[in-house]
Design a protein around this motif. Structure first.
Motif, PDB file in Angstrom:
ATOM      1  N   MET A 149       0.841  -1.208   0.000  1.00 42.18           N
ATOM      2  CA  MET A 149       0.000   0.000   0.000  1.00 42.18           C
ATOM      3  C   MET A 149       0.877   1.261   0.000  1.00 42.18           C
ATOM      4  SD  MET A 149      -2.991   1.070   2.688  1.00 42.18           S
ATOM      5  CE  MET A 149      -3.191  -0.623   3.209  1.00 42.18           C
ATOM      6  N   LEU A 182       1.933   5.117   0.759  1.00 39.30           N
ATOM      7  CA  LEU A 182       1.774   5.968   1.935  1.00 39.30           C
ATOM      8  C   LEU A 182       0.546   6.871   1.810  1.00 39.30           C
ATOM      9  CD1 LEU A 182       2.810   6.970   4.618  1.00 39.30           C
ATOM     10  CD2 LEU A 182       4.379   8.489   3.432  1.00 39.30           C
ATOM     11  N   ALA A 216      -2.504   4.907   2.414  1.00 36.35           N
ATOM     12  CA  ALA A 216      -2.577   4.530   3.826  1.00 36.35           C
ATOM     13  C   ALA A 216      -3.055   5.711   4.672  1.00 36.35           C
ATOM     14  CB  ALA A 216      -1.202   4.053   4.299  1.00 36.35           C
ATOM     15  N   LYS A 217      -2.530   6.882   4.375  1.00 33.91           N
ATOM     16  CA  LYS A 217      -2.974   8.079   5.101  1.00 33.91           C
ATOM     17  C   LYS A 217      -4.472   8.289   4.925  1.00 33.91           C
ATOM     18  CE  LYS A 217       1.050  11.161   4.974  1.00 33.91           C
ATOM     19  NZ  LYS A 217       1.526  12.444   4.429  1.00 33.91           N
ATOM     20  N   LYS A 232      -6.720   6.096   4.260  1.00 32.73           N
ATOM     21  CA  LYS A 232      -7.465   5.074   5.018  1.00 32.73           C
ATOM     22  C   LYS A 232      -7.518   5.418   6.496  1.00 32.73           C
ATOM     23  CE  LYS A 232      -7.461   0.843   2.371  1.00 32.73           C
ATOM     24  NZ  LYS A 232      -7.238  -0.595   2.365  1.00 32.73           N
ATOM     25  N   PHE A 233      -6.395   5.910   6.974  1.00 32.75           N
ATOM     26  CA  PHE A 233      -6.338   6.288   8.384  1.00 32.75           C
ATOM     27  C   PHE A 233      -7.324   7.419   8.674  1.00 32.75           C
ATOM     28  CE2 PHE A 233      -4.341   8.987  11.720  1.00 32.75           C
ATOM     29  CZ  PHE A 233      -4.519   8.112  12.778  1.00 32.75           C
ATOM     30  N   ALA A 273     -10.861   6.015   8.591  1.00 29.60           N
ATOM     31  CA  ALA A 273     -11.170   5.161   9.746  1.00 29.60           C
ATOM     32  C   ALA A 273     -11.378   6.002  11.001  1.00 29.60           C
ATOM     33  CB  ALA A 273     -10.041   4.154   9.969  1.00 29.60           C
ATOM     34  N   TRP A 274     -10.518   6.978  11.167  1.00 28.89           N
ATOM     35  CA  TRP A 274     -10.609   7.841  12.346  1.00 28.89           C
ATOM     36  C   TRP A 274     -11.905   8.664  12.304  1.00 28.89           C
ATOM     37  CZ3 TRP A 274      -8.486   6.442  16.387  1.00 28.89           C
ATOM     38  CH2 TRP A 274      -8.139   7.284  17.429  1.00 28.89           C
ATOM     39  N   LEU A 285      -2.441  14.527  12.631  1.00 22.72           N
ATOM     40  CA  LEU A 285      -1.657  13.510  13.339  1.00 22.72           C
ATOM     41  C   LEU A 285      -0.593  12.876  12.453  1.00 22.72           C
ATOM     42  CD1 LEU A 285      -4.141  11.451  15.530  1.00 22.72           C
ATOM     43  CD2 LEU A 285      -2.276  12.925  16.292  1.00 22.72           C
ATOM     44  N   VAL A 286      -0.891  12.758  11.180  1.00 21.34           N
ATOM     45  CA  VAL A 286       0.078  12.116  10.290  1.00 21.34           C
ATOM     46  C   VAL A 286       0.929  13.143   9.541  1.00 21.34           C
ATOM     47  CG1 VAL A 286      -1.275  10.013  10.033  1.00 21.34           C
ATOM     48  CG2 VAL A 286      -1.592  11.874   8.396  1.00 21.34           C
ATOM     49  N   SER A 287       0.789  14.409   9.900  1.00 18.55           N
ATOM     50  CA  SER A 287       1.603  15.441   9.249  1.00 18.55           C
ATOM     51  C   SER A 287       2.790  15.823  10.128  1.00 18.55           C
ATOM     52  CB  SER A 287       0.761  16.696   9.003  1.00 18.55           C
ATOM     53  OG  SER A 287      -0.313  16.398   8.159  1.00 18.55           O
ATOM     54  N   PRO A 288       3.983  15.635   9.641  1.00 23.12           N
ATOM     55  CA  PRO A 288       5.154  15.989  10.455  1.00 23.12           C
ATOM     56  C   PRO A 288       5.220  17.501  10.700  1.00 23.12           C
ATOM     57  CG  PRO A 288       5.822  15.270   8.248  1.00 23.12           C
ATOM     58  CD  PRO A 288       4.363  15.035   8.354  1.00 23.12           C
ATOM     59  N   LYS A 327       1.032  14.852  19.162  1.00 22.70           N
ATOM     60  CA  LYS A 327       1.118  13.479  18.642  1.00 22.70           C
ATOM     61  C   LYS A 327       1.158  12.426  19.761  1.00 22.70           C
ATOM     62  CE  LYS A 327       2.113  14.849  14.252  1.00 22.70           C
ATOM     63  NZ  LYS A 327       1.991  16.307  14.421  1.00 22.70           N
ATOM     64  N   THR A 363      -0.147   9.999  22.115  1.00 18.13           N
ATOM     65  CA  THR A 363      -1.403   9.267  22.252  1.00 18.13           C
ATOM     66  C   THR A 363      -1.981   9.361  23.649  1.00 18.13           C
ATOM     67  OG1 THR A 363      -0.328   7.684  20.804  1.00 18.13           O
ATOM     68  CG2 THR A 363      -2.497   7.102  21.642  1.00 18.13           C
ATOM     69  N   ALA A 395      -5.668  10.780  24.593  1.00 21.32           N
ATOM     70  CA  ALA A 395      -6.680  10.014  25.330  1.00 21.32           C
ATOM     71  C   ALA A 395      -7.117  10.764  26.584  1.00 21.32           C
ATOM     72  CB  ALA A 395      -6.117   8.640  25.691  1.00 21.32           C
ATOM     73  N   LEU A 436      -2.498  -0.891   8.667  1.00 18.73           N
ATOM     74  CA  LEU A 436      -1.749   0.344   8.412  1.00 18.73           C
ATOM     75  C   LEU A 436      -0.405   0.358   9.142  1.00 18.73           C
ATOM     76  CD1 LEU A 436      -4.654   2.959   8.481  1.00 18.73           C
ATOM     77  CD2 LEU A 436      -3.630   1.820   6.507  1.00 18.73           C
ATOM     78  N   VAL A 466       2.322  -0.970   6.859  1.00 20.94           N
ATOM     79  CA  VAL A 466       2.703  -0.271   5.630  1.00 20.94           C
ATOM     80  C   VAL A 466       4.185   0.106   5.716  1.00 20.94           C
ATOM     81  CG1 VAL A 466       2.378   1.854   4.289  1.00 20.94           C
ATOM     82  CG2 VAL A 466       0.390   0.596   5.159  1.00 20.94           C
ATOM     83  N   THR A 482       6.234   9.978  10.655  1.00 21.76           N
ATOM     84  CA  THR A 482       5.142  10.517  11.467  1.00 21.76           C
ATOM     85  C   THR A 482       3.890   9.653  11.340  1.00 21.76           C
ATOM     86  OG1 THR A 482       6.019  12.724  11.087  1.00 21.76           O
ATOM     87  CG2 THR A 482       3.793  12.573  11.954  1.00 21.76           C
ATOM     88  N   PHE A 483       3.583   9.275  10.101  1.00 21.41           N
ATOM     89  CA  PHE A 483       2.444   8.383   9.877  1.00 21.41           C
ATOM     90  C   PHE A 483       2.593   7.108  10.692  1.00 21.41           C
ATOM     91  CE2 PHE A 483       0.892   4.591   7.688  1.00 21.41           C
ATOM     92  CZ  PHE A 483      -0.454   4.877   7.601  1.00 21.41           C
ATOM     93  N   SER A 486       2.328   7.623  14.594  1.00 21.88           N
ATOM     94  CA  SER A 486       0.960   7.902  15.047  1.00 21.88           C
ATOM     95  C   SER A 486       0.091   6.655  14.966  1.00 21.88           C
ATOM     96  CB  SER A 486       0.342   9.032  14.222  1.00 21.88           C
ATOM     97  OG  SER A 486       0.872  10.273  14.638  1.00 21.88           O
ATOM     98  N   LEU A 500      -2.783   1.893  21.858  1.00 18.79           N
ATOM     99  CA  LEU A 500      -3.822   2.385  22.770  1.00 18.79           C
ATOM    100  C   LEU A 500      -5.141   1.650  22.538  1.00 18.79           C
ATOM    101  CD1 LEU A 500      -4.847   4.516  24.842  1.00 18.79           C
ATOM    102  CD2 LEU A 500      -5.431   5.953  22.894  1.00 18.79           C
TER     103      LEU A 500
END
Lengths: 168, 168
Positions: free
Chosen positions: A1, A3, A6-7, A9-10, A13-14, A35-38, A87, A89, A93, B115, B118, B129-130, B133, B140
């Motif tokens: 897959m 990147l 994959a992003k 999909k993430f 899903a979120w 969250l997936v952006s540096p 970032k 977790t 939470a 994911l 990947v 970063t991806f 995270s 979690l």
DNA sequence: TCAAACTTTCAAAATATACTGAAAGTTTAA
DNA sequence: TTAAACTTTCAGTATATTTTGAAAGTTTGA
């Protein structure tokens, strides 16, 4: 897959999980994107990445800041605002637990406390059933409340350590 | 406060909390109504009490049965069906935890597992970063999943006893 | 077999929620 | 003080979710 896939999909899903749990889908998606952006992103970049309007992006980002999940960044010599997500977790939470407790659980506990004190005929099954259900749920809600409070104040290591050991 | 008024408040509060957490408001209200009813109720009684249509009542009751929170009762010599809610708070909490885990959490954990695997350039900050995270959230989510699983299998006394002692 | 008593279904309507985009507002630098 | 660059607002629109209610389906007893 790839990147990029994959992003995507993430983010989806979120967004889905968020909407199933009463959190605006777009808000969850913007959060996922950050969250997936540096690097911190501008409003424009977020609008483009998720195909949402400027108004929506602005309101959503404001909400995310209100939830303590995102912060604004200013860069020297630039007019634009940048947005960056925490970032960590465990922080995420804790932050979500804290806000939902305050916004949604606490008000209900307050009402349940009142309703627990409603007096009635102890021979009336209507009253007895009402009273028992309300006090039982109140106890449960208070337990959840206390648990979240402990979690909010706890150290990360406590969570990843002792709770895992305990539950098995 | 009168009992009737108190019941109404309870039904409203439960409905509001439900809707904030992604549970249909009417479903939460029907559940609340049955929780404070000593006797099982007919569809008609539920329709009247909450001013909802027959179709809505029927579908909502079916859902509640699907969630394992309500059951049908048949009475000898009667055609009508009666509906009765489990009043045990611990069972309710377990049941809700079980269903939401299965319906909403598990599918996301499945995606996060994918994911997490990947592959990408370990020098690319986008990838790093991806990956971080996703794997962190996956950890979690798995912890939450495991915790709920333990809770579902646990005895009531365990919950009211040891968890309360632990969180303080 | 019939029909009354009851339950289920689902297309259409109502309601609630989220989103858009243009206008108004704000900040900054020249 | 002006205007460009950017952010915020919110009425109107779009979308998603929930509800209705009448028709279809089912069960039961005579």
């Amino acid at each position: 897959m790839e990147l990029a896939e994959a992003k995507q999909k993430f983010i989806e899903a979120w967004g889905k999980l968020g909407s199933e749990w009463g959190i605006n889908r777009t808000m969850a998606q913007v959060h996922a994107l950050l969250l997936v952006s540096p690097e911190a992103l501008t409003t424009e970049q977020i609008m483009d990445a998720l195909s949402i309007s400027r108004g929506n992006a602005n309101m959503t980002l404001r909400d995310l800041i209100g939830w303590g999940l995102v912060e604004k960044q200013h860069r020297a010599g630039e007019r634009k605002e940048y947005f960056f997500a925490d970032k960590d977790t465990w922080n995420i939470a804790k932050q979500v637990a804290k806000e939902r407790r305050k916004r949604e659980l606490d008000p209900v506990v307050k009402i349940l406390d009142e309703l627990s004190n409603v007096k009635g005929d102890p021979k009336d099954p209507e009253y007895l059933t009402f009273h028992k259900s309300v006090t039982d749920i109140n106890k449960l809600a208070k337990n959840v409340d206390k648990t979240l409070d402990t979690m909010i104040k706890a150290e990360e290591s406590w969570f990843w350590g002792s709770i895992v050991k305990m539950f098995r």
